[in-house]
Design a protein around this motif. Sequence first.
Motif, PDB file in Angstrom:
ATOM      1  N   GLN A  77      23.094  23.591  27.011  1.00 56.29           N
ATOM      2  CA  GLN A  77      23.256  23.480  28.059  1.00 56.29           C
ATOM      3  C   GLN A  77      24.624  24.451  28.187  1.00 56.29           C
ATOM      4  O   GLN A  77      25.637  24.498  27.621  1.00 56.29           O
ATOM      5  N   GLU A  88      25.878  16.232  27.569  1.00 58.21           N
ATOM      6  CA  GLU A  88      25.894  15.495  28.648  1.00 58.21           C
ATOM      7  C   GLU A  88      23.935  15.266  28.349  1.00 58.21           C
ATOM      8  O   GLU A  88      23.176  16.167  28.403  1.00 58.21           O
ATOM      9  N   TRP A  93      27.950  11.542  29.524  1.00 55.75           N
ATOM     10  CA  TRP A  93      29.005  12.604  28.721  1.00 55.75           C
ATOM     11  C   TRP A  93      29.303  11.800  27.279  1.00 55.75           C
ATOM     12  O   TRP A  93      29.672   9.991  26.992  1.00 55.75           O
ATOM     13  N   LYS A 107      28.546   8.162  33.527  1.00 55.62           N
ATOM     14  CA  LYS A 107      29.124   8.868  34.850  1.00 55.62           C
ATOM     15  C   LYS A 107      28.801   7.400  35.952  1.00 55.62           C
ATOM     16  O   LYS A 107      29.537   7.580  37.181  1.00 55.62           O
ATOM     17  N   TYR A 142      22.837  17.641  23.141  1.00 54.10           N
ATOM     18  CA  TYR A 142      21.874  17.105  23.799  1.00 54.10           C
ATOM     19  C   TYR A 142      20.434  17.495  23.561  1.00 54.10           C
ATOM     20  O   TYR A 142      20.400  19.199  24.150  1.00 54.10           O
TER      21      TYR A 142
END
Length: 317
Positions: A77, A88, A93, A107, A142
């Motif tokens: 990312q 994320e 998040w 989100k 992630y």
Amino acid sequence: MRHYKIAFGLIVTFGIFLLAACSQKNNIDQEESSLSSVAGGKAVQVELPEGLEIIRDSAKFQTVTEHQNYNFDTDNQYGIPNNYAVAESEDAWYFIEQNAMLYIWDKESKEYAPLCSKPDCKHLTGSSGCDAFIGDAWELYYYDKNLYTIVRQTDTNDNNQHGEKLVLKKISLDGTVKEDVCTIAQCYVSEGSEYDDDTFTIMGIVHRGYLYYTYNFGTGGGNLDVDYYNNGSNILYRIKLDGSEESQCILALKECGAPETMCMKGVGSYLYFIDSQWDFYGILYRLNTESMQLEQMDVGKIYTGTYAVLGDKIIYT
């Protein structure tokens, strides 16, 4: 340990130390030398770890064959700067706060809360019963519908020497499952000896199945060859996320450098990074992760943090 905060109160710094294993043949710019280790509470001389051969002739660069399209589940990312304890997923998040707790910002609901769904849990710092508590964690990534972090833990070896180890930990997205994958570094000292905690840092990225990382421990802030590589510090490594292989040395970074500004980016089959100095300029390298060929890019010294990779083009200042 020094912590800094950005939006949502997330941690920006990190730490580690410890001596990691390296194999593979190396051809580095600097004269090959020994390095000092403070492990065991006294200085000993060990060989400077060997990394990959550096290819400077672009005509010898090997072409990648795997797909280069961005994959959200497996690719770095790179929109998140190095050293930010934030990650994320498709739905949320995640952040590591200064109280050693893992937080989630959903989100859809826009709610921000500790990553713990236990009813009546008070989410107290240090409470092993709270799913959000993860201890002295540094970095957050992630990968393939899971989170990964690096946790610093105290430890004692078979010789009853105290020390610390750095553990790669895998966490489910709901926080209910935590698994120690492997120890990526460790260091022990004799009774009465102490670590130089002020210079303890770690930074890394996760990209296509590997953790790429470098750390600083026990150097006392020194920039000379006698202490710069103490305990395997200031060397770029990689290790498989499933812990199935030993760590591999990619490059011993140039002395008097500033690894915390190396600005690693995983793009397709490549890992880009800058072997940067304290003036924030350095040499740009590219690791072909298919052939494991380390390429020095012919762009001269560039300013760290300002380069971007767009397809087969590199934009820099």
